[in-house]
Each structure stands twice: as C-alpha cells, then as structure tokens.
Design an enzyme around this catalytic site. Structure first.
Site, PDB file in Angstrom:
ATOM      1  N   HIS A 131       0.853  -1.175   0.000  1.00 51.10           N
ATOM      2  CA  HIS A 131       0.000   0.000   0.000  1.00 51.10           C
ATOM      3  C   HIS A 131       0.898   1.236   0.000  1.00 51.10           C
ATOM      4  O   HIS A 131       2.106   1.154   0.276  1.00 51.10           O
ATOM      5  CB  HIS A 131      -0.898   0.025   1.242  1.00 51.10           C
ATOM      6  CG  HIS A 131      -2.013  -0.972   1.197  1.00 51.10           C
ATOM      7  ND1 HIS A 131      -2.887  -1.076   0.143  1.00 51.10           N
ATOM      8  CD2 HIS A 131      -2.409  -1.916   2.095  1.00 51.10           C
ATOM      9  CE1 HIS A 131      -3.775  -2.020   0.381  1.00 51.10           C
ATOM     10  NE2 HIS A 131      -3.500  -2.560   1.559  1.00 51.10           N
TER      11      HIS A 131
ATOM     12  N   CYS B  46      -0.233   2.853  -4.209  1.00 52.97           N
ATOM     13  CA  CYS B  46      -0.991   4.065  -4.512  1.00 52.97           C
ATOM     14  C   CYS B  46      -0.176   5.302  -4.155  1.00 52.97           C
ATOM     15  O   CYS B  46       0.702   5.271  -3.300  1.00 52.97           O
ATOM     16  CB  CYS B  46      -2.297   4.071  -3.735  1.00 52.97           C
ATOM     17  SG  CYS B  46      -3.576   3.038  -4.468  1.00 52.97           S
TER      18      CYS B  46
END
Length: 344
Positions: free
Chosen positions: A199, A242
């Site tokens: 992430h 991201c």
C-alpha cells in the site's frame, strides 16, 4: 551513412506530411500497426502533419527491420500512395539509413549474475487486511528478472522498520543473514533492481504496520559515493503502491482493488536511478485480486517481449505507459539500460 540517413528521413517525412491521414490508414490496412496504435496515432491533437508522420515512422521503425521493409514496400507498390506522392519515386528507399541510429552509450552488463533484484512483497497487514493478487505479482517479477540474469531476494510482509533495515543491508551488503543463507555470499553486479509491492500514500510506500517509508529515502540508500560499488551503475526501483485515492479518469473498477491508504513525489537527484511507480501522484494503483496489479502485469509482459529484442528499459516503460492508465516514470539514467535474457 549518417548524412545519407538524415537526407532520406527528412525527404520521406516531408513528402508524407502532404497527406498523413492516407499513410496512417494504409499502414493500418496492411497490418503494420495494431488497432490500438492506430487509434492512438489518429487521436494525436495539437500537432502538425510532420509530427503525425514522425510518430507513425517511429512506431514502425521500433518494430524492426522486417516491418521497415514492409513499410517501404507499401510506399513503392500501393497505387493510391504512388499517385498521391509521386516524389517518392525519386528516392532510393532502404531500411539501412532508416534503422541506423547514432551510437548511444549503453550501460555495460557483463557480470554473472547481472546483479541483485530485491522484491518486498507486503500482503498481510497488521490490521488483518490483505493485498490479494500481490503474490502473483511477486512470482512474475521474480521469474522475469531471474531470466534476465539477476539473483532474486524475496522479502515478505515487512513493517516499515524492517523494510528500512533490509534495504540498508542490501545497499551495503553489511549483514544479509536474515534474508539469505550465510554461506551464500552476495555481491552487487552491474545493475540493481528493487521492487516494492505494498500500500502507499503520496511519495511513500507503507510497511505492514502501515507506517510510511518515503520513496526518496529508499533511493538515497543506493546513491553513488566513493565507497559504493553501485556508483555509476543503473539502479531501478519499481513501486506498486498508490500515491493517493483518486481514480484515474476512464478506469473501470469492477472487482478491482486499490493500493491506497488514505507528501510530493520527487525524482532523486542522484545519477543512474530510475523510479517507475504504478500511478501518478494523488491517484490510486489498480490491482486485480486474482491476476495481480495492472502495472506489474504489463511490465512483466513487456519485459518478456522486448528484452530479447535488445530494447532498453526506458523504451519498454513507454510501452507500459501506453498500455496501463497511467504509471509515472522518472529517471536520472545517463545511458541506455539494456537487459538481454541470460542463457541457462
């Protein structure tokens, strides 16, 4: 030869600019470009006719000598083209001057193994969440870079401090006993690859504890200095994470997941570094829970297809950018990085 090349290329571009749409349609009809390439070339905006021809010619020349010959044969035999561009008959058309380019510096890749490829695969997070599909990304990356001659080190489910420690150890090769057999000595070769699957937020990748490790700090660990064996050698960082929560326009989510965790991204100032991130800043990176992330899927496919052709890493990433919406690539490479597959 260079002078001949300049004359011929300029003449063809100048002549074909008279009706670039006809040439584009003829090239597509004869299957010299794909339907996607045709649509991309047709949709170029705010460009003059010569720019359209330049883009088309570059596409064809990048496909190799056979496509070049097919293109020249089309120019010489198609009735509509001959009628529209009578000046072509005055040119002596040959692939040699079109394909011959000035020699560019290429990083020397002679060591065996080529170098180290470190993959940090964060799947299981402390809050109980999982990044489904990431194991497939890790396997695909490992397979590709092993074929390219790299020794692959796989690190799984590291928190922020463990990521920082592992990368510090790799940069210096000071103590890697936590990650490999102590009897197996590690050495940096002629290139270095680091892939982080996790992430992320803007400018950072997250450990499994969801604490951030700035991408800038990661690359700085490998900066060139008098004591580093990686000084002057290419260092490539591939980040699947991201950089924000916005979904890029035109992306159909369906059953996809995003690698966000709801700081600007900076290019490292150090030389010989390339950073490719799955998405532009402020946006989400898309991941299929079964097939893996769009970015890594495309990257592995393009490396498998184009490394055997001798294409360099930046050119290959251009194809990834064209295929996936929309990675971001920033680099301070001084030369071309070409990674041919190694014979077993």
């Amino acid at each position: 030869k260079n002078k001949k090349k300049e004359t011929v290329v300029f003449s063809i571009h100048e002549i074909l600019s008279g009706d670039h749409r006809l040439i584009l349609n003829k090239v597509y009809e004869n299957k010299l470009i794909t339907h996607r390439e045709y649509n991309n070339l047709k949709s170029i905006s705010n460009a003059n006719a010569e720019t359209h021809v330049n883009e088309l010619m570059d596409k064809i020349m990048n496909k190799g000598e056979d496509k070049c010959k097919d293109f020249l044969n089309l120019l010489q035999t198609d009735g509509a083209i001959k009628e529209t561009f009578p000046l072509l008959a005055r040119l002596q058309l040959s692939c040699t001057p079109l394909l011959s380019e000035p020699v560019q510096d290429v990083y020397q890749i002679n060591s065996r193994p080529v170098g180290l490829c470190v993959i940090i695969n964060n799947k299981n997070f402390k809050d109980g969440s999982q990044r489904r599909g990431t194991d497939k990304d890790a396997r695909n990356l490992a397979e590709v870079f092993q074929c390219l001659g790299f020794r692959v080190l796989m690190c799984e489910d590291l928190n922020k401090d463990q990521m920082d420690q592992a990368l510090t150890f790799v940069a210096s090769l000071a103590d890697m006993s936590h990650f490999v057999d102590p009897q197996q000595a590690l050495e940096h070769g002629d290139a270095f690859i680091c892939s982080i699957l996790s992430h992320g937020k803007r400018g950072v990748a997250l450990g499994t504890d969801r604490n951030p490790l700035p991408i800038k700090e990661i690359t700085r660990k490998f900066r060139g200095c008098d004591q580093s064996v990686l000084t002057g050698k290419p260092k490539v960082f591939l980040i699947q994470a991201c950089q924000g929560s916005n979904i890029q326009r035109g992306v159909q989510m369906n059953d996809m997941e995003i690698d966000d965790d709801t700081s600007p991204l900076t290019i490292p100032e150090e030389a010989d570094v390339l950073v490719a991130i799955a998405t532009v800043e402020d946006h989400a990176a898309i991941r299929d829970p079964f097939d893996g992330s769009w970015f890594v899927q495309s990257l592995c496919e393009q490396l498998k297809e184009r490394c055997p052709r001798g294409e360099d890493i930046v050119s290959i990433l251009h194809y990834v950018n064209d295929d996936v919406q929309m990675p971001e690539v920033r680099f301070t490479l001084r030369k071309k990085l070409v990674l041919p597959p190694q014979r077993t």
